[in-house]
Structures are given as C-alpha cells and as structure tokens.
Design a protein around this motif. Structure first.
Motif, mmCIF file in Angstrom:
data_model
loop_
_atom_site.group_PDB
_atom_site.id
_atom_site.type_symbol
_atom_site.label_atom_id
_atom_site.label_comp_id
_atom_site.label_asym_id
_atom_site.label_seq_id
_atom_site.Cartn_x
_atom_site.Cartn_y
_atom_site.Cartn_z
ATOM 1 N N SER A 1 -6.997 -36.118 -16.173
ATOM 2 C CA SER A 1 -7.862 -35.729 -15.113
ATOM 3 C C SER A 1 -9.160 -34.853 -15.610
ATOM 4 O O SER A 1 -10.137 -34.613 -14.765
ATOM 5 C CB SER A 1 -7.169 -34.878 -14.015
ATOM 6 O OG SER A 1 -6.481 -33.844 -14.712
ATOM 7 N N SER B 1 -0.755 -41.965 -18.787
ATOM 8 C CA SER B 1 -1.073 -41.651 -17.489
ATOM 9 C C SER B 1 -2.528 -41.337 -17.536
ATOM 10 O O SER B 1 -3.214 -40.801 -18.378
ATOM 11 C CB SER B 1 -0.229 -40.695 -16.635
ATOM 12 O OG SER B 1 -0.307 -39.537 -17.381
ATOM 13 N N PRO B 2 -3.287 -41.389 -16.348
ATOM 14 C CA PRO B 2 -4.851 -40.937 -16.220
ATOM 15 C C PRO B 2 -4.973 -39.348 -16.569
ATOM 16 O O PRO B 2 -4.438 -38.670 -16.248
ATOM 17 C CB PRO B 2 -5.120 -41.400 -14.632
ATOM 18 C CG PRO B 2 -4.322 -42.246 -14.342
ATOM 19 C CD PRO B 2 -2.913 -41.961 -15.005
ATOM 20 N N ASN C 1 -2.585 -44.131 -26.960
ATOM 21 C CA ASN C 1 -3.084 -44.331 -25.509
ATOM 22 C C ASN C 1 -2.420 -45.543 -25.164
ATOM 23 O O ASN C 1 -2.754 -46.716 -25.767
ATOM 24 C CB ASN C 1 -4.729 -44.440 -25.809
ATOM 25 C CG ASN C 1 -5.365 -44.985 -24.526
ATOM 26 O OD1 ASN C 1 -4.905 -44.611 -23.355
ATOM 27 N ND2 ASN C 1 -6.421 -45.411 -24.642
ATOM 28 N N VAL D 1 -8.742 -46.609 -17.894
ATOM 29 C CA VAL D 1 -9.399 -45.188 -17.511
ATOM 30 C C VAL D 1 -9.509 -44.196 -18.577
ATOM 31 O O VAL D 1 -10.322 -43.485 -18.415
ATOM 32 C CB VAL D 1 -8.270 -44.660 -16.512
ATOM 33 C CG1 VAL D 1 -8.723 -43.388 -15.916
ATOM 34 C CG2 VAL D 1 -7.845 -45.819 -15.339
ATOM 35 N N ASN D 2 -8.435 -44.227 -19.430
ATOM 36 C CA ASN D 2 -8.648 -43.091 -20.611
ATOM 37 C C ASN D 2 -9.307 -43.502 -21.942
ATOM 38 O O ASN D 2 -9.936 -42.455 -22.611
ATOM 39 C CB ASN D 2 -7.300 -42.913 -20.966
ATOM 40 C CG ASN D 2 -6.308 -42.288 -19.663
ATOM 41 O OD1 ASN D 2 -6.951 -41.617 -19.101
ATOM 42 N ND2 ASN D 2 -5.275 -42.477 -19.945
ATOM 43 N N ASN E 1 -0.015 -35.456 -15.132
ATOM 44 C CA ASN E 1 -0.497 -35.279 -16.583
ATOM 45 C C ASN E 1 -1.324 -33.984 -16.599
ATOM 46 O O ASN E 1 -2.243 -33.719 -15.853
ATOM 47 C CB ASN E 1 -1.405 -36.555 -16.887
ATOM 48 C CG ASN E 1 -1.717 -36.573 -18.258
ATOM 49 O OD1 ASN E 1 -2.545 -35.495 -18.664
ATOM 50 N ND2 ASN E 1 -1.991 -37.491 -19.022
ATOM 51 N N TYR F 1 3.701 -41.811 -13.756
ATOM 52 C CA TYR F 1 3.338 -43.209 -14.162
ATOM 53 C C TYR F 1 4.013 -43.593 -15.209
ATOM 54 O O TYR F 1 4.130 -44.985 -15.413
ATOM 55 C CB TYR F 1 1.715 -42.833 -14.887
ATOM 56 C CG TYR F 1 0.691 -42.841 -13.940
ATOM 57 C CD1 TYR F 1 0.052 -44.199 -13.606
ATOM 58 C CD2 TYR F 1 0.368 -41.881 -12.997
ATOM 59 C CE1 TYR F 1 -1.039 -44.121 -12.785
ATOM 60 C CE2 TYR F 1 -0.779 -41.462 -12.091
ATOM 61 C CZ TYR F 1 -1.324 -42.932 -11.949
ATOM 62 O OH TYR F 1 -2.477 -42.839 -11.190
ATOM 63 N N GLU G 1 -2.570 -46.706 -19.346
ATOM 64 C CA GLU G 1 -3.834 -46.742 -18.779
ATOM 65 C C GLU G 1 -5.011 -46.734 -19.554
ATOM 66 O O GLU G 1 -6.051 -45.914 -19.390
ATOM 67 C CB GLU G 1 -3.687 -45.125 -17.850
ATOM 68 C CG GLU G 1 -2.380 -45.245 -17.021
ATOM 69 C CD GLU G 1 -2.567 -46.282 -15.862
ATOM 70 O OE1 GLU G 1 -3.673 -46.566 -15.342
ATOM 71 O OE2 GLU G 1 -1.489 -46.674 -15.264
#
Length: 278
Positions: free
Chosen positions: A119, A116-117, A143, A149-150, A85, A15, A146
């Motif tokens: 998981s 990046s996301p 941050n 998402v995060n 990630n 990403y 993304e």
C-alpha cells in the motif's frame, strides 16, 4: 563464508490463503523459509536467523536471531493468516531486531516475502530504502502472487537500497516450479545465481543424488522437500488423467450416436426379422 544475521519477514495477510502456489501462498512461503534457514546456517555455523510476520494488525517478531530451527518452525506454524500487508513497518522492526544482534561482526540482512499488494507509495518506499542503506542493511525481496501490482515499486526500492550488489529482487510467477526451487537458484542464496533450469546452484545446495538438500546434512528437511515434490508430481498426473477422461467422455456420445441405429436397416436384428417374414 559470509558471516550474517538474517531476519526473514513473512507475509501473513489474507492474500496468503490463495491457492495459486502449492498448497497455498502461505505454505509455499513456509517451505521456502525452512530452506533459507538451513542454507544460511549450513553456509556458516555462526550465522543466525530470526523470523518476523508483518501481516495481521502489524509486525510481530516470531523468533529472535537463533541457530535453533525448532524456534523458527514453531513461530511460523503458530502464526495466523489475517489482516493486511504492513511492508514498511515490517522492514523497520526487522532492522531493529538486527540492530540488537549479539555478534556485531555479523552483516545485517532482511529477506522479505511479498505475497500481497503493497500500500505504500513509491516516495515512502524510497525513504525507507535510503534509511536501510544508510544503516548497512541489505534486503532481498521475494515477490510472488501479486507481481502485476508490486513489481515496479519493488524494482525501484531494490535499485535504491542495492549497494555493490548486496540486495536482490526475485519475482516468482505461479507455475510448475515450487517457490523454494526458484529461490534455490536465485542470487538470494547463490552468489551469481540465476533463475532457470540448471543443476549449477552452488556448493552445498544439492546432495550427492541431486537432491536440493544433502540428506546427510539434514535428513528431515530433505525428506520433506522430496515428499513435497512427489505430491506435486502426483497432483499434476491426476489433473492430466482427469483432463483425458473429460475429453474421452465428451467424444463418446458422438461416436455412440453415429454407430447406434436401433431402427435402421443395418441392424442385424432387423435383417433377421426381414428374412423370416420372407
């Protein structure tokens, strides 16, 4: 001045190739890493900083705790962008590196870039936060990229690990301000700091001419940051010029079409021809 050992955890997953931050997420992250290193070392000569990458196949320590900027720079630029990630394992490896610091008086801090996301589930992140808090490890999170998402996961993570305001979450959306500029005015580097346009970023952050780094303290980094700002300004000016040219070319056919009448009565050549015929 706070005496700290800091591990910077950078994201080197796929990403980070995205170009929504100048020149891409990875390069924006490296510039911010350099800035953070100088800030930490300048604030206390006994502070040490290490570097870790947690993308790829898993976490990798790029530079152990040091005051040598060359080791940080070398480790950062030798890292390849690939893989995914590995947030939780990256935090745990960084904490392990801090545990082996030579000066046990130093407080422990991890500054982690998340581009990046993530998981991991919120439950897993909660366990990790409680573990780090128990071990007296403060964590600052940057941050970016993304956020949609995060952000919710990271907000909960930070709320759990935060102990007397020793941990912070700074969310940086893509925009005109460079990544390191936002970090410079955030609580990560400034006690009681904030995000926003201001020159009150704390002692040691700005030089006598308003530069973010005092050229007398670190001329090389000050020059690099200034050049970066000039490049960004030039890029924005080029984009503005290209936009103006595109708009002008779009309007030109309409004006020429309305004014050009080669076969009309208003054409001077036609008028001359008619006068001769008469």
């Amino acid at each position: 001045m706070v005496l700290e050992a800091t591990m910077i955890a950078i994201d080197n997953s796929e990403y980070m190739r995205n170009g929504d931050y100048l020149t891409n997420r990875y390069e924006a992250q490296l510039t911010a890493t350099e800035f953070i290193f100088q800030n930490k070392v300048n604030s206390n000569p006994e502070n040490t900083v290490g570097l870790l990458a947690y993308g790829g196949n898993g976490p990798q320590v790029l530079a152990t705790l040091t005051t040598d900027f060359g080791k940080i720079l070398s480790g950062a630029h030798e890292t390849k962008i690939f893989g995914e990630n590995h947030f939780s394992s990256g935090i745990q490896v960084a904490a392990l590196a801090l545990k082996h610091r030579q000066n046990k008086v130093q407080s422990q801090r991890i500054i982690v870039f998340v581009g990046s996301p993530i998981s991991e589930s919120e439950k897993d992140l909660e366990k990790l936060a409680k573990k780090m808090k128990k071990n007296n490890v403060a964590i600052d999170i940057i941050n970016f990229g993304e956020e949609a998402v995060n952000t919710s996961k990271l907000e909960k993570f930070t709320s759990i690990i935060n102990n007397h305001d020793n941990s912070h979450l700074v969310t940086v959306p893509a925009g005109p301000r460079l990544l390191y500029e936002v970090i410079a005015s955030s609580p990560i580097l400034v006690e009681g700091g904030f995000e926003g346009e201001s020159n009150d970023f704390g002692a040691g952050s700005f030089g006598p001419d308003g530069d973010i780094i005092d050229p007398n303290m670190d001329p090389d980094l000050a020059l690099a940051l200034r050049l970066s700002l000039e490049e960004e300004k030039a890029r924005q000016e080029r984009e503005s010029q290209d936009t103006n040219k595109a708009e002008a070319s779009a309007e030109k056919p309409e004006s020429s079409e309305g004014s050009s009448k080669p076969n009309g009565k208003d054409d001077p050549k036609n008028e001359d021809s008619e006068m001769k015929d008469n």
